[in-house]
Design an enzyme around this catalytic site. Structure first.
Site, PDB file in Angstrom:
ATOM      1  N   CYS A  64       3.543  17.528  31.019  1.00 28.85           N
ATOM      2  CA  CYS A  64       2.435  16.570  31.088  1.00 28.85           C
ATOM      3  C   CYS A  64       2.162  16.172  32.539  1.00 28.85           C
ATOM      4  O   CYS A  64       1.042  15.832  32.897  1.00 28.85           O
ATOM      5  CB  CYS A  64       2.747  15.342  30.243  1.00 28.85           C
ATOM      6  SG  CYS A  64       2.880  15.733  28.496  1.00 28.85           S
TER       7      CYS A  64
ATOM      8  N   LYS B 188      11.601   1.842  28.967  1.00 29.96           N
ATOM      9  CA  LYS B 188      10.813   2.091  27.755  1.00 29.96           C
ATOM     10  C   LYS B 188      11.535   1.659  26.486  1.00 29.96           C
ATOM     11  O   LYS B 188      10.914   1.137  25.557  1.00 29.96           O
ATOM     12  CB  LYS B 188      10.462   3.583  27.662  1.00 29.96           C
ATOM     13  CG  LYS B 188       9.476   4.023  28.720  1.00 29.96           C
ATOM     14  CD  LYS B 188       9.146   5.498  28.571  1.00 29.96           C
ATOM     15  CE  LYS B 188       8.228   5.923  29.696  1.00 29.96           C
ATOM     16  NZ  LYS B 188       7.887   7.358  29.598  1.00 29.96           N
TER      17      LYS B 188
ATOM     18  N   CYS C 146      23.750  27.554  13.545  1.00 24.77           N
ATOM     19  CA  CYS C 146      23.839  27.124  12.146  1.00 24.77           C
ATOM     20  C   CYS C 146      24.603  28.110  11.275  1.00 24.77           C
ATOM     21  O   CYS C 146      24.908  27.804  10.122  1.00 24.77           O
ATOM     22  CB  CYS C 146      22.452  26.804  11.579  1.00 24.77           C
ATOM     23  SG  CYS C 146      21.377  28.201  11.317  1.00 24.77           S
TER      24      CYS C 146
ATOM     25  N   ARG D 241       0.821  -1.219   0.000  1.00 26.30           N
ATOM     26  CA  ARG D 241       0.000   0.000   0.000  1.00 26.30           C
ATOM     27  C   ARG D 241       0.852   1.267   0.000  1.00 26.30           C
ATOM     28  O   ARG D 241       0.391   2.333  -0.383  1.00 26.30           O
ATOM     29  CB  ARG D 241      -0.958   0.008   1.193  1.00 26.30           C
ATOM     30  CG  ARG D 241      -1.868  -1.217   1.284  1.00 26.30           C
ATOM     31  CD  ARG D 241      -2.647  -1.469  -0.003  1.00 26.30           C
ATOM     32  NE  ARG D 241      -3.671  -2.497   0.162  1.00 26.30           N
ATOM     33  CZ  ARG D 241      -3.529  -3.786  -0.152  1.00 26.30           C
ATOM     34  NH1 ARG D 241      -2.377  -4.232  -0.661  1.00 26.30           N
ATOM     35  NH2 ARG D 241      -4.517  -4.648   0.037  1.00 26.30           N
TER      36      ARG D 241
ATOM     37  N   ASP E 189      16.032   6.146  25.394  1.00 22.22           N
ATOM     38  CA  ASP E 189      15.146   6.637  26.454  1.00 22.22           C
ATOM     39  C   ASP E 189      15.718   6.255  27.807  1.00 22.22           C
ATOM     40  O   ASP E 189      16.302   5.178  27.955  1.00 22.22           O
ATOM     41  CB  ASP E 189      13.730   6.066  26.300  1.00 22.22           C
ATOM     42  CG  ASP E 189      12.737   6.788  27.197  1.00 22.22           C
ATOM     43  OD1 ASP E 189      12.022   7.674  26.689  1.00 22.22           O
ATOM     44  OD2 ASP E 189      12.706   6.494  28.415  1.00 22.22           O
TER      45      ASP E 189
ATOM     46  N   ASP F  50      10.827  15.344  26.130  1.00 22.70           N
ATOM     47  CA  ASP F  50       9.867  16.165  26.859  1.00 22.70           C
ATOM     48  C   ASP F  50      10.539  17.396  27.465  1.00 22.70           C
ATOM     49  O   ASP F  50      10.015  17.989  28.383  1.00 22.70           O
ATOM     50  CB  ASP F  50       9.199  15.339  27.972  1.00 22.70           C
ATOM     51  CG  ASP F  50      10.219  14.780  28.948  1.00 22.70           C
ATOM     52  OD1 ASP F  50      11.426  15.040  28.785  1.00 22.70           O
ATOM     53  OD2 ASP F  50       9.807  14.071  29.885  1.00 22.70           O
TER      54      ASP F  50
ATOM     55  N   CYS G  60      17.221  26.716  12.085  1.00 21.26           N
ATOM     56  CA  CYS G  60      17.389  25.698  13.117  1.00 21.26           C
ATOM     57  C   CYS G  60      16.638  26.151  14.373  1.00 21.26           C
ATOM     58  O   CYS G  60      16.041  27.231  14.403  1.00 21.26           O
ATOM     59  CB  CYS G  60      18.869  25.435  13.387  1.00 21.26           C
ATOM     60  SG  CYS G  60      19.665  26.622  14.469  1.00 21.26           S
TER      61      CYS G  60
ATOM     62  N   ARG H 171      -1.407   7.282  27.044  1.00 21.08           N
ATOM     63  CA  ARG H 171      -0.998   7.922  25.778  1.00 21.08           C
ATOM     64  C   ARG H 171       0.251   7.338  25.140  1.00 21.08           C
ATOM     65  O   ARG H 171       0.595   7.729  24.029  1.00 21.08           O
ATOM     66  CB  ARG H 171      -0.748   9.414  26.014  1.00 21.08           C
ATOM     67  CG  ARG H 171       0.459   9.672  26.903  1.00 21.08           C
ATOM     68  CD  ARG H 171       0.524  11.077  27.422  1.00 21.08           C
ATOM     69  NE  ARG H 171       1.668  11.261  28.289  1.00 21.08           N
ATOM     70  CZ  ARG H 171       1.740  10.829  29.548  1.00 21.08           C
ATOM     71  NH1 ARG H 171       0.738  10.156  30.092  1.00 21.08           N
ATOM     72  NH2 ARG H 171       2.819  11.042  30.262  1.00 21.08           N
TER      73      ARG H 171
HETATM   74 ZN   LIG Z   1      20.219  28.543  13.266  1.00 22.54          ZN
END
Ligand SMILES: [Zn+2]
Length: 346
Positions: free
Chosen positions: A192, A91, A253, A17, A65, A135, A176, A76
């Site tokens: 959270c 995790k 950058c 697919r 992690d 996070d 950036c 979630r």
């Molecule tokens: Zn930059």
């Protein structure tokens, strides 16, 4: 058995697919099968990204992690199950196991570690793309430094409450993170843990990140329109704006300074002889009264103008107005940094 175009029968069938989809095609699918991606953080965003990319046939997936699965994650964090939480599986390991059952033909490597300046090169390694599943801003500025330094694209994503945001970064071509946000936010940020989160904002943000990832990894980078997508799901608002032009003075950058990759910037110290870690590398003014208001529903909090003490068993955090903190109940710097990111939110 060759099913044509260089695919085995089983690959052809599995990815049919996507091969049929005009944006990917047979060549795009082959590129996906050869591609390498690093996912930093395997919470709600990272676990969704990992599952989607494994199903799509991305050949090598590294998941970094530092945390364990907890019951409060299951609302979630799409890959995890009750058993992972009951057994407090890391995790990265739980993700690796589940992904092997989803698609045994791709290589998934789970790394239980806190991404730091010292280990960034070893953990991120040679990769075609980095996905932000973290996070906290500390990790994002580190990813930005690493990605710009090596010229690797990365995709920023964040979600809290019912609000989320995604932005792709193509080093040298588009702005950036520091072009857009020159410095990490200061002060207490919603997380959270303190503000809650709607589960579907995380899958929506992760989907936007994965769509760009599939374009990049299938060889269609030019199709990615560099936009910042901001979504407020509870009120139903979606806003997309072009990523601003690169800052001609950007320290990262343009001037190619990479302070977040400098090891001296951060080195939490274990406190000798005590089951505690001091986070002393943060330099940001914290409003302890505001922090107290956020943390009070979650655990015992005592605060005065000099310090705030927060008990979230088995840990006790003492936070100072200059951003410093002492985390009791662990001697592991990664655990301490994770708690800091979750409850202080910087
Ligand atoms: Zn930059």
């Amino acid at each position: 058995m060759d099913a044509g175009e260089g695919f085995t029968q089983s690959s052809w069938e599995r990815y049919s697919r996507q091969i049929l989809f005009y944006g990917i095609g047979a060549d795009g699918q082959k590129a996906l099968l050869r591609s390498r991606v690093a996912i930093v953080g395997c919470g709600a965003l990272g676990s969704f990204q990992a599952a989607a990319l494994a199903r799509a046939g991305v050949g090598r997936i590294t998941i970094i992690d530092r945390d364990f699965v907890e019951p409060s994650n299951l609302q979630r964090q799409w890959l995890f199950e009750e058993r992972d939480a009951a057994e407090a599986i890391p995790k990265a390991i739980a993700a690796e196991r589940h992904l092997a059952r989803i698609n045994s033909s791709v290589s998934v490597h789970g790394v239980v570690a806190d991404l730091t300046p010292a280990n960034a090169a070893a953990l991120l390694g040679e990769t075609d793309l980095i996905l932000d599943g973290t996070d906290n801003f500390e990790a994002r500025y580190l990813i930005n430094d690493y990605a710009v330094k090596l010229g690797v694209p990365w995709i920023y994503g964040a979600a809290v409450g019912s609000y989320g945001l995604a932005m792709p970064v193509f080093p040298g071509r588009t702005a950036c993170l520091r072009c857009v946000y020159p410095e990490p936010p200061t002060g207490v940020q919603p997380t959270c843990e303190t503000a809650g989160v709607l589960n579907v904002i995380t899958s929506l943000v992760a989907s936007i990140q994965v769509a760009a990832a599939l374009q990049i990894l299938s060889g269609h980078t030019a199709d990615v329109d560099p936009r910042i997508t901001r979504v407020e799901l509870w009120t139903g608002r979606i806003r997309q704006t072009s990523v601003p032009a690169r800052d001609p003075e950007c320290p990262t950058c343009v001037r190619r300074e990479f302070p977040f990759l400098a090891e001296s910037r951060r080195a939490p110290a274990g406190l000798c002889g005590r089951n505690a870690v001091q986070i002393h590398e943060r330099e940001c003014a914290l409003d302890l009264a505001a922090l107290r208001a956020r943390l009070e529903p979650l655990g015992e909090v005592r605060a005065n103008e000099f310090a705030l003490r927060f008990v979230i068993a088995p840990y006790e955090m003492t936070v100072f107005p200059d951003g410093r903190a002492i985390i009791k109940g662990t001697s592991d710097a990664g655990v301490a940094r994770s708690l800091y990111a979750r409850y202080i939110g910087v």
